[in-house]
Design a protein around this motif. Structure first.
Motif, PDB file in Angstrom:
ATOM      1  N   ASP A 109       0.834  -1.202   0.000  1.00  0.00           N
ATOM      2  CA  ASP A 109       0.000   0.000   0.000  1.00  0.00           C
ATOM      3  C   ASP A 109       0.867   1.249   0.000  1.00  0.00           C
ATOM      4  O   ASP A 109       0.493   2.279  -0.558  1.00  0.00           O
ATOM      5  CB  ASP A 109      -0.935   0.001   1.210  1.00  0.00           C
ATOM      6  N   CYS A 110       2.009   1.147   0.657  1.00  0.00           N
ATOM      7  CA  CYS A 110       2.990   2.219   0.691  1.00  0.00           C
ATOM      8  C   CYS A 110       4.289   1.624   1.224  1.00  0.00           C
ATOM      9  O   CYS A 110       4.311   0.478   1.659  1.00  0.00           O
ATOM     10  CB  CYS A 110       2.528   3.378   1.577  1.00  0.00           C
ATOM     11  N   PRO A 149      -5.637  -5.136   6.388  1.00  0.00           N
ATOM     12  CA  PRO A 149      -5.928  -3.715   6.172  1.00  0.00           C
ATOM     13  C   PRO A 149      -4.827  -2.956   5.440  1.00  0.00           C
ATOM     14  O   PRO A 149      -5.116  -2.067   4.649  1.00  0.00           O
ATOM     15  CB  PRO A 149      -6.105  -3.161   7.591  1.00  0.00           C
ATOM     16  N   VAL A 150      -3.553  -3.297   5.705  1.00  0.00           N
ATOM     17  CA  VAL A 150      -2.467  -2.529   5.103  1.00  0.00           C
ATOM     18  C   VAL A 150      -1.193  -3.361   5.034  1.00  0.00           C
ATOM     19  O   VAL A 150      -0.903  -4.154   5.930  1.00  0.00           O
ATOM     20  CB  VAL A 150      -2.221  -1.210   5.884  1.00  0.00           C
ATOM     21  N   VAL A 151      -0.463  -3.174   3.931  1.00  0.00           N
ATOM     22  CA  VAL A 151       0.876  -3.766   3.773  1.00  0.00           C
ATOM     23  C   VAL A 151       1.836  -2.603   3.539  1.00  0.00           C
ATOM     24  O   VAL A 151       1.686  -1.841   2.591  1.00  0.00           O
ATOM     25  CB  VAL A 151       0.945  -4.754   2.587  1.00  0.00           C
ATOM     26  N   VAL A 152       2.806  -2.466   4.443  1.00  0.00           N
ATOM     27  CA  VAL A 152       3.801  -1.398   4.353  1.00  0.00           C
ATOM     28  C   VAL A 152       5.152  -2.024   4.050  1.00  0.00           C
ATOM     29  O   VAL A 152       5.587  -2.954   4.734  1.00  0.00           O
ATOM     30  CB  VAL A 152       3.866  -0.579   5.665  1.00  0.00           C
ATOM     31  N   GLY A 153       5.805  -1.527   3.011  1.00  0.00           N
ATOM     32  CA  GLY A 153       7.127  -2.015   2.634  1.00  0.00           C
ATOM     33  C   GLY A 153       8.226  -1.238   3.326  1.00  0.00           C
ATOM     34  O   GLY A 153       8.061  -0.065   3.663  1.00  0.00           O
ATOM     35  N   THR A 174      10.241   2.082  13.232  1.00  0.00           N
ATOM     36  CA  THR A 174       9.239   2.758  14.067  1.00  0.00           C
ATOM     37  C   THR A 174       8.220   3.473  13.192  1.00  0.00           C
ATOM     38  O   THR A 174       7.007   3.345  13.400  1.00  0.00           O
ATOM     39  CB  THR A 174       9.916   3.758  15.024  1.00  0.00           C
ATOM     40  N   ARG A 175       8.697   4.208  12.186  1.00  0.00           N
ATOM     41  CA  ARG A 175       7.791   4.943  11.289  1.00  0.00           C
ATOM     42  C   ARG A 175       6.873   3.982  10.529  1.00  0.00           C
ATOM     43  O   ARG A 175       5.682   4.268  10.342  1.00  0.00           O
ATOM     44  CB  ARG A 175       8.608   5.797  10.305  1.00  0.00           C
ATOM     45  N   ALA A 176       7.411   2.850  10.106  1.00  0.00           N
ATOM     46  CA  ALA A 176       6.608   1.865   9.378  1.00  0.00           C
ATOM     47  C   ALA A 176       5.518   1.261  10.276  1.00  0.00           C
ATOM     48  O   ALA A 176       4.371   1.099   9.849  1.00  0.00           O
ATOM     49  CB  ALA A 176       7.506   0.777   8.813  1.00  0.00           C
ATOM     50  N   LEU A 177       5.859   0.941  11.528  1.00  0.00           N
ATOM     51  CA  LEU A 177       4.854   0.411  12.450  1.00  0.00           C
ATOM     52  C   LEU A 177       3.786   1.453  12.741  1.00  0.00           C
ATOM     53  O   LEU A 177       2.588   1.138  12.805  1.00  0.00           O
ATOM     54  CB  LEU A 177       5.518  -0.056  13.753  1.00  0.00           C
ATOM     55  N   GLN A 178       4.188   2.718  12.899  1.00  0.00           N
ATOM     56  CA  GLN A 178       3.223   3.799  13.102  1.00  0.00           C
ATOM     57  C   GLN A 178       2.270   3.910  11.916  1.00  0.00           C
ATOM     58  O   GLN A 178       1.065   4.116  12.093  1.00  0.00           O
ATOM     59  CB  GLN A 178       3.936   5.136  13.307  1.00  0.00           C
ATOM     60  N   GLU A 179       2.800   3.761  10.718  1.00  0.00           N
ATOM     61  CA  GLU A 179       1.971   3.844   9.510  1.00  0.00           C
ATOM     62  C   GLU A 179       0.934   2.722   9.487  1.00  0.00           C
ATOM     63  O   GLU A 179      -0.231   2.943   9.132  1.00  0.00           O
ATOM     64  CB  GLU A 179       2.859   3.803   8.259  1.00  0.00           C
TER      65      GLU A 179
END
Length: 192
Positions: A109-110, A149-153, A174-179
């Protein structure tokens, strides 16, 4: 029936990833299942479920790793078992890029780049934007079969040319988990 546990699945499990995820979990007020680390994953899905269900609070971060094994490896089998458990609510997946020769791909997703920017496509192992349409990494092709709900790379957790060093707060992880938390709509009272 017990309350569902809110979980973030991570497709990396080496020792550097473990240390970075422990730091990042503390940064967001989550719990990291450190025993889920392994390259490859050493615990079965059932063993991981026991650890998840005994965690002090949510969100719970769990690692899965196939060590570059072609086909469905032990990490993917464990991840599917956790994903399919009726007591688990998967908030999202942190898909980790790698250069393994047998890597499959997945849509994201991002992604979070090594500079902390959110981009709409995938990144490579170094956390740099990729021109590919999919993120390629170990233990990621199974994500295509999961409804989350979301996949963040993200690039290689704890590394990315020093940008995600756990000694300095594992900022990218940390930023990826927050996203994932923001996009999933997860709400909780932050734990100490």
């Amino acid at each position: 029936m017990s309350e569902k546990r809110s979980v973030i699945l991570v497709t990396d499990g080496d020792q550097i990833a473990r240390r970075s995820l422990e730091v990042a979990a503390r940064n967001i007020g989550g719990r990291c299942i450190s025993m889920s680390a392994g390259n490859p994953t050493l615990l079965s899905g059932a063993e991981l479920l026991d650890l998840i269900k005994s965690a002090a609070h949510d969100p719970v971060i769990v690692m899965f790793d196939d060590k570059g094994q072609e086909g469905m490896g032990f990490g993917e089998k464990a991840m599917v078992e956790v994903y399919n458990d009726p007591d688990i609510q998967v908030l999202g997946i942190l898909a980790v890029a790698s250069n393994s020769g047998f890597c499959g791909g997945t849509k994201v997703d991002c992604s979070v780049t090594r500079t902390g920017d959110i981009i709409p496509g995938p990144v490579n192992k170094f956390g740099k934007a990729s021109r590919l349409k999919e993120l390629h990494g170990d233990t990621v092709e199974i994500i295509n079969d999961m409804d989350v709900p979301v996949v963040v790379g993200v690039g290689d957790i704890g590394k990315m040319e020093g940008a995600d060093d756990y000694h300095y707060g594992a900022a990218i992880t940390t930023r990826a988990l927050q996203e994932i938390i923001e996009r999933s709509g997860f709400k909780w009272e932050r734990q100490p």
